[in-house]
Each structure stands twice: as C-alpha cells, then as structure tokens.
Design an enzyme around this catalytic site. Structure first.
Site, PDB file in Angstrom:
ATOM      1  N   ASP A  27       0.219   3.658   1.700  1.00  0.00           N
ATOM      2  CA  ASP A  27       0.416   4.484   3.032  1.00  0.00           C
ATOM      3  C   ASP A  27       2.006   4.652   3.353  1.00  0.00           C
ATOM      4  O   ASP A  27       2.673   3.718   3.412  1.00  0.00           O
ATOM      5  CB  ASP A  27      -0.277   3.367   4.076  1.00  0.00           C
ATOM      6  CG  ASP A  27      -0.521   4.069   5.420  1.00  0.00           C
ATOM      7  OD1 ASP A  27       0.235   4.574   5.926  1.00  0.00           O
ATOM      8  OD2 ASP A  27      -1.691   4.250   5.682  1.00  0.00           O
TER       9      ASP A  27
ATOM     10  N   ARG B  69       3.082   4.879   6.400  1.00  0.00           N
ATOM     11  CA  ARG B  69       3.320   4.146   7.556  1.00  0.00           C
ATOM     12  C   ARG B  69       3.915   2.855   7.171  1.00  0.00           C
ATOM     13  O   ARG B  69       4.321   2.167   8.185  1.00  0.00           O
ATOM     14  CB  ARG B  69       2.098   4.314   8.481  1.00  0.00           C
ATOM     15  CG  ARG B  69       1.880   5.630   9.039  1.00  0.00           C
ATOM     16  CD  ARG B  69       0.587   5.525   9.620  1.00  0.00           C
ATOM     17  NE  ARG B  69      -0.507   5.356   8.635  1.00  0.00           N
ATOM     18  CZ  ARG B  69      -1.886   5.253   8.764  1.00  0.00           C
ATOM     19  NH1 ARG B  69      -2.307   5.470  10.237  1.00  0.00           N
ATOM     20  NH2 ARG B  69      -2.852   4.763   7.957  1.00  0.00           N
TER      21      ARG B  69
ATOM     22  N   CYS C  42       0.836  -1.255   0.203  1.00  0.00           N
ATOM     23  CA  CYS C  42      -0.205   0.092   0.104  1.00  0.00           C
ATOM     24  C   CYS C  42       1.033   1.318   0.166  1.00  0.00           C
ATOM     25  O   CYS C  42       2.069   1.113   0.416  1.00  0.00           O
ATOM     26  CB  CYS C  42      -0.960  -0.308   1.130  1.00  0.00           C
ATOM     27  SG  CYS C  42      -2.152   1.372   1.368  1.00  0.00           S
TER      28      CYS C  42
ATOM     29  N   CYS D 182      -6.180   0.281   6.794  1.00  0.00           N
ATOM     30  CA  CYS D 182      -5.790   0.686   5.531  1.00  0.00           C
ATOM     31  C   CYS D 182      -7.141   1.748   5.152  1.00  0.00           C
ATOM     32  O   CYS D 182      -8.331   1.332   5.345  1.00  0.00           O
ATOM     33  CB  CYS D 182      -5.823  -0.512   4.627  1.00  0.00           C
ATOM     34  SG  CYS D 182      -5.391   0.302   2.933  1.00  0.00           S
TER      35      CYS D 182
ATOM     36  N   HIS E 133      -2.356  -3.909   5.034  1.00  0.00           N
ATOM     37  CA  HIS E 133      -2.007  -3.534   6.332  1.00  0.00           C
ATOM     38  C   HIS E 133      -3.317  -3.385   7.121  1.00  0.00           C
ATOM     39  O   HIS E 133      -4.317  -2.894   6.390  1.00  0.00           O
ATOM     40  CB  HIS E 133      -1.074  -2.207   6.601  1.00  0.00           C
ATOM     41  CG  HIS E 133      -1.775  -1.034   5.888  1.00  0.00           C
ATOM     42  ND1 HIS E 133      -2.170  -0.059   6.614  1.00  0.00           N
ATOM     43  CD2 HIS E 133      -1.770  -0.596   4.803  1.00  0.00           C
ATOM     44  CE1 HIS E 133      -2.634   1.024   5.993  1.00  0.00           C
ATOM     45  NE2 HIS E 133      -2.244   0.484   4.537  1.00  0.00           N
TER      46      HIS E 133
HETATM   47 CO    CO Z   1      -3.492   1.278   2.984  1.00  0.00          CO
END
Ligand code: CO
Length: 205
Positions: free
Chosen positions: A42, A44, A40, A99, A96
């Site tokens: 993301d 993080r 992803c 999400c 994750h």
């Molecule tokens: Co995500």
C-alpha cells in the site's frame, strides 16, 4: 509525470548533498540497516517514512497485505540476506488498518490471482470466525483480521529455517508485529514479539 518525478529527484539529491556533503559517496560504500521491514505494498505505508528512517536504515520487503508464504522465494531471499549478510537483529512484520488486501480476502468476489495470494488470510478468517463475528462492524472485523495476519506472519517468519538456524547459532534476533493506522499515522506494537528460544517443535505442539 515522469519528468516531474526526475526533477524532484534531482532537487532532493542536490539538497541532500548540501545538507551533508559526501552523503551519497558514504552511503554507496555499504548499508548497515538496523531493521528488516516486511509490510504491505500500500502506497500509504512506506516503511522509511512512517518509521522516520533515512536511506540505509531499513531493509524492506513489501507485498500485497504483507502475507508470509513460507515458499515465497522473494521474501525468503530477502530474509536470508537480512539475517545472514546484513546481520539485522530487529525484524518487523507490519500490517495496517484499512488494508485492501485484507478486505479482498473477506469478500465473496473473484479477484483473480490475488485470491491465491490472499488464501492464508481467508484461512485465518475461517479459523477465527467465531471471535471475529463478535465484533460489531465489518471494518472492525477486517482490522482485527489485519492484526491476526501480522501475528501469523511473525510466527511464520520465526518458523523459517533461516530464523531457526540463526537462533541455534545463538544470535539475538527479535521478530516484532506492528500495525499501522492510516487514520492517525501511528504504529502500534501488537506485543507478539518472538525471540531466541522459540523452537519450531514448541510452535507445532
Ligand atoms: Co494493505
């Protein structure tokens, strides 16, 4: 803000050269990563950091909610290069918990283009509606959907002609599904690994 970023980069580069003289010159000649990571976008969940890998050790493709669209030329180009040129034998699809993309796919709100992108996750949510409804709260249901999205991604990667051809050539490539916990920083194996011998006809049947 950009100045600070460039300063941090200069400091990092200098430190790295002190730690390992000739580091960049060596890395510049070729890359030999062991892993191809599909994850992803993301911020993080950075592949190198969470997997404890250095530059040169993981080839990466990331998109919103690590969705595998089988006509995504960006993903397919990276996958083909990973398999055919870099000879990577470990492919990881990593989702994750928490999400935002998965959350958006479960909401009855318009999200613009993301609604097109996230359509496979909506479809999964419909397919598993009964199983998901047994889970107590919305967060747990979304996290389970994130896991299902990873397992579906592993299956879709495995069904691409790129993997089917590589396996037909006798190559020993494994496609793994992992899920990352934002709250504990841990990667978990979803144990949905697909290996050589997985044929599209079986998957369809
Ligand atoms: Co995500």
């Amino acid at each position: 803000m950009l100045d600070a970023l460039l300063e941090r980069n200069a400091a990092w580069s200098a430190e790295q050269n002190v730690r390992e003289p000739g580091y960049f010159a060596r890395l510049a000649t070729r890359q030999r990563p062991d892993f191809f990571w599909i994850g992803c976008s993301d911020s993080r969940v950075p592949a190198n950091v969470v997997a404890g890998l250095d530059p040169g050790e993981v080839f990466v493709h990331r998109n919103v909610a690590n969705v595998i669209h089988s006509s995504d030329m960006n993903l397919l180009s990276a996958l083909e290069f990973a398999v055919d040129a870099l000879h990577i034998r470990e492919i990881i699809v990593c989702g994750h918990f928490g999400c935002g993309g998965v959350k958006a796919a479960t909401e009855d709100l318009p999200h613009g283009l993301a609604d097109h992108w996230l359509e496979p996750i909506r479809r999964l949510a419909r397919s598993y509606a009964i199983d998901l409804s047994c889970l107590e709260d919305i967060e747990t249901r979304r996290d389970r959907l994130a896991e299902l999205n990873v397992a579906e991604g592993v299956r879709r990667v495995s069904e691409t002609p790129i993997l089917q051809r590589a396996w037909a050539r006798g190559e020993d490539i494994r496609v793994h599904g992992l899920i990352y916990g934002l709250k504990d920083g841990r990667l978990r194996d979803l144990e949905c690994t697909v290996t050589r011998g997985y044929a599209t006809s079986e998957a369809v049947g």
